[in-house]
Structure formats: C-alpha cells, structure tokens
Motif scaffolding. Sequence first.
Motif, short mmCIF file in Angstrom:
data_model
loop_
_atom_site.label_atom_id
_atom_site.label_comp_id
_atom_site.label_asym_id
_atom_site.label_seq_id
_atom_site.Cartn_x
_atom_site.Cartn_y
_atom_site.Cartn_z
N MET A 196 0.84 -1.18 0.00
CA MET A 196 0.00 0.00 0.00
C MET A 196 0.88 1.24 0.00
O MET A 196 1.87 1.30 0.70
N LYS A 197 0.48 2.22 -0.77
CA LYS A 197 1.19 3.49 -0.80
C LYS A 197 0.65 4.37 0.32
O LYS A 197 -0.23 5.20 0.12
N LEU A 198 1.20 4.18 1.51
CA LEU A 198 0.70 4.85 2.70
C LEU A 198 1.03 6.34 2.70
O LEU A 198 2.18 6.74 2.51
N VAL A 199 0.00 7.14 2.92
CA VAL A 199 0.15 8.57 3.11
C VAL A 199 -0.32 8.87 4.53
O VAL A 199 -1.43 8.48 4.91
N ILE A 200 0.53 9.51 5.29
CA ILE A 200 0.22 9.83 6.68
C ILE A 200 0.01 11.34 6.78
O ILE A 200 0.87 12.11 6.35
N THR A 201 -1.12 11.74 7.33
CA THR A 201 -1.30 13.16 7.64
C THR A 201 -1.15 13.30 9.14
O THR A 201 -1.59 12.44 9.90
N MET A 202 -0.52 14.37 9.55
CA MET A 202 -0.26 14.56 10.97
C MET A 202 -0.64 15.99 11.36
O MET A 202 0.03 16.95 10.99
N SER A 203 -1.75 16.09 12.08
CA SER A 203 -2.15 17.38 12.65
C SER A 203 -1.60 17.40 14.06
O SER A 203 -1.45 16.36 14.69
N ARG A 204 -1.32 18.61 14.56
CA ARG A 204 -0.69 18.65 15.88
C ARG A 204 -0.87 19.99 16.55
O ARG A 204 -0.97 21.01 15.89
N ARG A 205 -0.90 19.90 17.87
CA ARG A 205 -0.84 21.12 18.67
C ARG A 205 0.61 21.58 18.67
O ARG A 205 1.54 20.77 18.56
N TYR A 206 0.80 22.86 18.83
CA TYR A 206 2.13 23.45 18.85
C TYR A 206 2.90 22.99 20.09
O TYR A 206 2.39 23.00 21.20
N GLY A 207 4.11 22.52 19.85
CA GLY A 207 4.97 22.13 20.95
C GLY A 207 4.84 20.68 21.39
O GLY A 207 5.36 20.31 22.44
N THR A 208 4.18 19.85 20.59
CA THR A 208 3.98 18.45 20.97
C THR A 208 5.14 17.54 20.60
O THR A 208 5.22 16.41 21.08
N GLY A 209 6.01 18.01 19.73
CA GLY A 209 7.10 17.15 19.24
C GLY A 209 6.71 16.38 17.99
O GLY A 209 7.41 15.46 17.57
N ALA A 210 5.61 16.76 17.35
CA ALA A 210 5.13 16.05 16.17
C ALA A 210 6.15 16.06 15.03
O ALA A 210 6.26 15.06 14.31
N SER A 211 6.88 17.14 14.89
CA SER A 211 7.89 17.19 13.81
C SER A 211 8.95 16.11 14.01
O SER A 211 9.40 15.49 13.04
N ARG A 212 9.33 15.88 15.26
CA ARG A 212 10.31 14.82 15.54
C ARG A 212 9.72 13.44 15.24
O ARG A 212 10.42 12.55 14.74
N ILE A 213 8.46 13.25 15.57
CA ILE A 213 7.79 11.98 15.26
C ILE A 213 7.76 11.78 13.74
O ILE A 213 8.08 10.69 13.25
N ALA A 214 7.41 12.82 13.01
CA ALA A 214 7.37 12.74 11.54
C ALA A 214 8.75 12.41 10.97
O ALA A 214 8.87 11.58 10.06
N GLU A 215 9.78 13.05 11.50
CA GLU A 215 11.15 12.77 11.03
C GLU A 215 11.53 11.31 11.28
O GLU A 215 12.14 10.67 10.42
N GLU A 216 11.20 10.81 12.45
CA GLU A 216 11.51 9.41 12.78
C GLU A 216 10.76 8.46 11.86
O GLU A 216 11.33 7.49 11.34
N LEU A 217 9.49 8.70 11.63
CA LEU A 217 8.71 7.87 10.70
C LEU A 217 9.29 7.95 9.29
O LEU A 217 9.37 6.94 8.59
N SER A 218 9.67 9.15 8.90
CA SER A 218 10.26 9.35 7.58
C SER A 218 11.49 8.47 7.38
O SER A 218 11.63 7.81 6.35
N GLU A 219 12.37 8.48 8.37
CA GLU A 219 13.58 7.66 8.29
C GLU A 219 13.26 6.17 8.27
O GLU A 219 13.81 5.42 7.47
N ARG A 220 12.36 5.74 9.14
CA ARG A 220 12.06 4.32 9.26
C ARG A 220 11.26 3.78 8.09
O ARG A 220 11.40 2.61 7.71
N LEU A 221 10.40 4.61 7.49
CA LEU A 221 9.58 4.17 6.36
C LEU A 221 10.18 4.57 5.02
O LEU A 221 9.67 4.18 3.97
N ASP A 222 11.25 5.37 5.06
CA ASP A 222 11.92 5.88 3.86
C ASP A 222 10.94 6.62 2.95
O ASP A 222 10.84 6.34 1.75
N ILE A 223 10.21 7.55 3.56
CA ILE A 223 9.29 8.40 2.82
C ILE A 223 9.52 9.86 3.25
O ILE A 223 9.95 10.11 4.36
#
Length: 161
Positions: free
Chosen positions: A1-28
């Motif tokens: 499956m061509k997974l597309v993840i959308t990530m909404s977030r409150r400011y200051g939650t660390g969501a950008s770090r989560i996205a970066e980690e997922l990006s590295e692990r999923l190579d997307i």
Amino acid sequence: MKLVITMSRRYGTGASRIAEELSERLDIPVYDKAIVMEKLGSDSYESEASVIRELSKEPCIILGRCASEILKDRRNVFNIYICADKEDRIRRIMELEDISYEEAAAKVKQTDAERSAYYHEHTGKAWGDVNNYHMILNTSDLGVEQCADVLIRYFERKEFI
C-alpha cells in the motif's frame, strides 16, 4: 500500500520529531508548510490542496495544512493527531527556542489559535475533533520517542507497511 500519513498537531507536541523518525524508518518524505508553500509559489498549482493532492500520489507524511480533510476520501491515507499537556508543550518550546515561560506560553496560545482558525476556515470543522482522525497520540503520556514505535507497530499489524 502506498501509505500517506497526515499529521495534525498542537504546537509544541514534538510532532515534527515523530514525523522525522517515521520518515527515516519508512523511507518516505515529510512535507510541511514550507515545502507546500514553496511548491505553490514555484509551480503551476492553483491551491495548497492541489499541491497536497500531487504530493500524496506517492507515500509521504504531510504535516498540517488540512491534509486530513483534503485527502479524506483516499483509502491509503492515515490521519493522526498529536497532542500533549499544555505545560509540557510550553516547557518543550522554552527549551527549543531558549525563551521564557511567559513567551513560550504566549506562543503556544497564539499558534494553537491560528491553527484552529486556519483549520476551521478551510474545512468548516473543529480542529482536533476526534472524529477527523484515525489515531490520537498524546506525547505527554507516551513520550515523543515512543510515538513512532507505536505507529510502526500499528502499521505492521494492519499490514499497511
């Protein structure tokens, strides 16, 4: 499956770090406001929504920009909302930006208000409404570092990846 993840977030939650980690692990790739606006300004796209639709033709992570609503009819899209306790968000911003508690609290309040208004203006819906997301993760409870692990395990179990 061509997974597309959308990530909404409150400011200051660390969501950008989560996205970066997922990006590295999923190579997307991860696409955020800066990238969407850059493409909108440099290519022949009519709107942010058209940029997001184009970017999401391939697996990716899209931070914010109402992507969960823009892509709501696509079966390969998984919508995540990242939240955290307000005090944790304020402390994270204080540390990241080396600012006072008062400055960080004001930034959290202002940015949350701006994101809520933007989401409502473009979707007519309430930002953070649980009905708009497949999963909600609280970084105060789970920790930023654990959220990517939770998501990877979930995606594997559901055979998304």
